[in-house]
Scaffold this motif. Structure first.
Motif, PDB file in Angstrom:
ATOM      1  N   SER A   2       0.499  -1.275  -0.124  1.00 47.47           N
ATOM      2  CA  SER A   2       0.530  -0.221  -0.714  1.00 47.47           C
ATOM      3  C   SER A   2       1.013   1.443  -0.213  1.00 47.47           C
ATOM      4  CB  SER A   2      -0.599  -0.300   1.607  1.00 47.47           C
ATOM      5  OG  SER A   2      -0.284   0.395   2.470  1.00 47.47           O
ATOM      6  N   VAL A  21     -11.283   5.236  -1.215  1.00 43.59           N
ATOM      7  CA  VAL A  21     -12.344   4.205  -0.240  1.00 43.59           C
ATOM      8  C   VAL A  21     -11.924   4.468   0.877  1.00 43.59           C
ATOM      9  CG1 VAL A  21     -11.114   1.934  -2.112  1.00 43.59           C
ATOM     10  CG2 VAL A  21      -9.617   2.285  -0.310  1.00 43.59           C
ATOM     11  N   CYS A  38      -6.200   0.603   1.656  1.00 41.80           N
ATOM     12  CA  CYS A  38      -5.925   1.529   0.586  1.00 41.80           C
ATOM     13  C   CYS A  38      -5.503   0.298  -1.214  1.00 41.80           C
ATOM     14  CB  CYS A  38      -4.223   1.413   0.820  1.00 41.80           C
ATOM     15  SG  CYS A  38      -3.392   2.478  -0.189  1.00 41.80           S
ATOM     16  N   THR A  39      -6.268   0.262  -1.911  1.00 39.21           N
ATOM     17  CA  THR A  39      -6.073  -0.151  -3.274  1.00 39.21           C
ATOM     18  C   THR A  39      -4.833   0.209  -4.069  1.00 39.21           C
ATOM     19  OG1 THR A  39      -7.830   0.680  -4.298  1.00 39.21           O
ATOM     20  CG2 THR A  39      -8.597  -0.324  -3.196  1.00 39.21           C
ATOM     21  N   GLU A  40      -4.198   0.680  -3.854  1.00 34.67           N
ATOM     22  CA  GLU A  40      -2.777   1.103  -4.227  1.00 34.67           C
ATOM     23  C   GLU A  40      -3.399   1.721  -5.893  1.00 34.67           C
ATOM     24  OE1 GLU A  40      -0.475  -2.194  -4.662  1.00 34.67           O
ATOM     25  OE2 GLU A  40      -1.054  -3.149  -2.661  1.00 34.67           O
ATOM     26  N   CYS A  41      -4.136   2.669  -5.354  1.00 31.36           N
ATOM     27  CA  CYS A  41      -4.695   3.407  -6.912  1.00 31.36           C
ATOM     28  C   CYS A  41      -3.905   4.800  -7.730  1.00 31.36           C
ATOM     29  CB  CYS A  41      -5.658   3.846  -7.685  1.00 31.36           C
ATOM     30  SG  CYS A  41      -6.079   5.562  -5.666  1.00 31.36           S
TER      31      CYS A  41
END
Length: 57
Positions: A2, A21, A38-41
């Protein structure tokens, strides 16, 4: 992996608005990212004026 927010954070809040998110919240003196959410976008890193959000190593 993340993202984390380093000590360069100026607590402007721009990153919070861009997180899809809601993984970013206000800490004591800077914002923090919840690694579980965290989706690491990378949206936070893209808009930060000081480059505080960084991929966790």
């Amino acid at each position: 992996m993340s993202y984390i927010i380093n000590d360069e954070c100026i607590a402007c809040g721009v990153c919070v608005e861009e997180c899809p998110v809601e993984a970013i919240s206000e800490g004591e003196d800077k914002y923090v990212i919840d690694p579980e959410l965290c989706t690491e976008c990378g949206n936070c890193a893209d808009v930060c004026p000081v480059g505080a959000p960084q991929p966790e190593e």
